[in-house]
Design a protein around this motif. Structure first.
Motif, mmCIF file in Angstrom:
data_model
loop_
_atom_site.group_PDB
_atom_site.id
_atom_site.type_symbol
_atom_site.label_atom_id
_atom_site.label_comp_id
_atom_site.label_asym_id
_atom_site.label_seq_id
_atom_site.Cartn_x
_atom_site.Cartn_y
_atom_site.Cartn_z
ATOM 1 N N SER A 178 0.711 -1.288 -0.123
ATOM 2 C CA SER A 178 -0.092 -0.178 0.062
ATOM 3 C C SER A 178 0.851 1.232 0.017
ATOM 4 O O SER A 178 2.095 1.135 0.151
ATOM 5 C CB SER A 178 -0.928 0.045 1.232
ATOM 6 O OG SER A 178 -0.181 0.178 2.434
ATOM 7 N N ILE A 179 0.284 2.391 -0.316
ATOM 8 C CA ILE A 179 0.962 3.695 -0.214
ATOM 9 C C ILE A 179 1.354 3.931 1.184
ATOM 10 O O ILE A 179 2.352 4.727 1.383
ATOM 11 C CB ILE A 179 0.215 4.622 -0.859
ATOM 12 C CG1 ILE A 179 0.834 5.988 -0.970
ATOM 13 C CG2 ILE A 179 -0.831 5.153 0.293
ATOM 14 C CD1 ILE A 179 0.270 7.066 -1.811
ATOM 15 N N VAL A 180 0.864 3.460 2.239
ATOM 16 C CA VAL A 180 1.329 3.491 3.660
ATOM 17 C C VAL A 180 2.686 3.007 3.854
ATOM 18 O O VAL A 180 3.122 3.467 4.526
ATOM 19 C CB VAL A 180 0.088 2.928 4.593
ATOM 20 C CG1 VAL A 180 0.615 2.859 6.006
ATOM 21 C CG2 VAL A 180 -1.463 3.422 4.354
ATOM 22 N N GLN A 181 2.615 1.767 3.515
ATOM 23 C CA GLN A 181 4.180 1.185 3.311
ATOM 24 C C GLN A 181 5.058 2.250 2.864
ATOM 25 O O GLN A 181 6.162 2.500 3.185
ATOM 26 C CB GLN A 181 4.262 -0.141 2.714
ATOM 27 C CG GLN A 181 3.772 -1.329 3.780
ATOM 28 C CD GLN A 181 3.844 -2.414 2.869
ATOM 29 O OE1 GLN A 181 4.838 -2.745 2.452
ATOM 30 N NE2 GLN A 181 2.764 -3.536 2.631
ATOM 31 N N ARG A 182 4.788 2.389 1.416
ATOM 32 C CA ARG A 182 5.966 3.065 0.660
ATOM 33 C C ARG A 182 6.185 4.678 1.190
ATOM 34 O O ARG A 182 7.228 4.897 0.979
ATOM 35 C CB ARG A 182 5.209 3.192 -0.776
ATOM 36 C CG ARG A 182 5.206 1.862 -1.425
ATOM 37 C CD ARG A 182 5.056 1.975 -2.882
ATOM 38 N NE ARG A 182 3.787 2.135 -3.348
ATOM 39 C CZ ARG A 182 2.819 1.467 -3.418
ATOM 40 N NH1 ARG A 182 2.981 0.095 -3.011
ATOM 41 N NH2 ARG A 182 1.541 1.810 -3.634
ATOM 42 N N LYS A 183 4.994 4.980 1.738
ATOM 43 C CA LYS A 183 5.371 6.565 2.024
ATOM 44 C C LYS A 183 5.593 6.679 3.812
ATOM 45 O O LYS A 183 5.597 7.754 4.158
ATOM 46 C CB LYS A 183 4.303 7.516 1.754
ATOM 47 C CG LYS A 183 4.186 7.472 0.296
ATOM 48 C CD LYS A 183 3.294 8.793 -0.029
ATOM 49 C CE LYS A 183 3.310 9.225 -1.474
ATOM 50 N NZ LYS A 183 2.670 10.598 -1.944
#
Length: 306
Positions: A178-183
């Motif tokens: 998810s974007i939660v991981q990447r950011k």
């Protein structure tokens, strides 16, 4: 900034009852492994979380967030800096077809609350042991369903403490990512959008999935859940089984004889045992089948110094 100075600074905006020093993290992980945290904080409001993040950011203090510890291995050397527990954020509120919950709420409890309000869409989560925050972080899924199917929006903070509201379609949810991981965002709250359903049908589905889980998974031992991601065109458990690795033990940790995709703590195993057996499984499967097994479980913290 030394630990004494950090402690003094923390007490200026957090009650002492929310601060633990040199706290053993094995108390908070499903594997029952993990060293100590320099500081283990249990904030009770989003404002407190933001203040901790801002303080850590401004003073270059390492910061780690911990949910319910179900799909994580914390190394035996522990975690330096500050660990923030999100378990206190466990409220679950139902409003028509929406359920809003804190990131520390167990996704199992959210699925049960949905059932109780005749809402369908979260049955797949009835056996997932993680927290809501962790479920969003990795787009948790099981038995054909995943968070991506029903998430409406989340509230999250970035590494400076700034709050963001992100719609489900902007979370870039995919298989275990998810974007939660990447950011490097931290979920504080999530809202799921569900549909009206028949409670008997919902319960029947949940009963079926629970039975399938109990039949297949080694729930009698501490574990970190499913260790490896599903490789393209393969199943991790089948590869490990075919490699003859079921029952293989390092220290107090072994590949489950009930389900090869799980690695269980059978005799006071350590995080080092877990790391070593995971690497061994990856090596053997690569050698035998030329398939790379990628970890689904997160491994964080420091190794013990010799």
């Amino acid at each position: 900034m030394d630990n004494h100075t950090i402690l003094e600074a923390l007490t200026t905006f957090l009650p002492k009852s929310l601060i633990k020093v040199d706290e053993p993290l094995k108390r908070y992980t499903f594997t029952k492994t993990g060293g100590k945290a320099d500081f283990y904080l249990s904030p009770t409001s989003h404002i407190e979380v933001q203040k901790i993040i801002e303080f850590a950011y401004n003073n270059q203090i390492p910061l780690t967030f911990l949910g319910n510890g179900s799909n994580i291995i914390i190394r035996d050397g522990g975690i330096r800096g500050i660990v923030i527990s999100l378990l206190q954020f466990n409220q679950i509120t139902v409003n028509n077809q929406s359920i809003t919950c804190g990131s520390g709420a167990a996704i199992i409890d959210v699925s049960r609350r949905a059932r109780n309000h005749h809402l369908t869409g979260l049955e797949f989560a009835c056996g997932i042991p993680g927290s809501v925050g962790g479920a969003v972080y990795m787009n948790a899924g099981a038995y054909g369903g995943e968070v991506k199917d029903c998430i409406d929006y989340i509230k999250a903070v970035d590494d400076t403490g700034q709050l963001h509201v992100i719609k489900g379609e902007d979370l870039e949810l995919d298989y275990r990512t998810s974007i939660v991981q990447r950011k490097h965002l931290v979920v504080l709250e999530a809202t799921f959008k569900l549909k009206d359903g028949d409670i008997n049908s919902i319960q029947a589905t949940m009963d079926d999935l629970t039975q399938r889980r109990e039949d297949k998974q080694p729930l009698e031992y501490p574990s970190c859940g499913s260790v490896f991601q599903r490789p393209p065109n393969h199943f991790a458990g089948k590869l490990i089984q075919d490699a003859g690795l079921q029952g293989h033990r390092i220290g107090g940790v072994e590949v489950s004889t009930k389900h090869a995709g799980f690695i269980v703590n059978v005799d006071n195993g350590t995080a080092t045992d877990y790391e070593n057996i995971i690497k061994h499984v990856q090596s053997v499967v690569k050698e035998k089948f030329d398939v790379e097994l990628k970890r689904e479980v997160r491994i964080i913290g420091e190794r013990l110094k010799d």
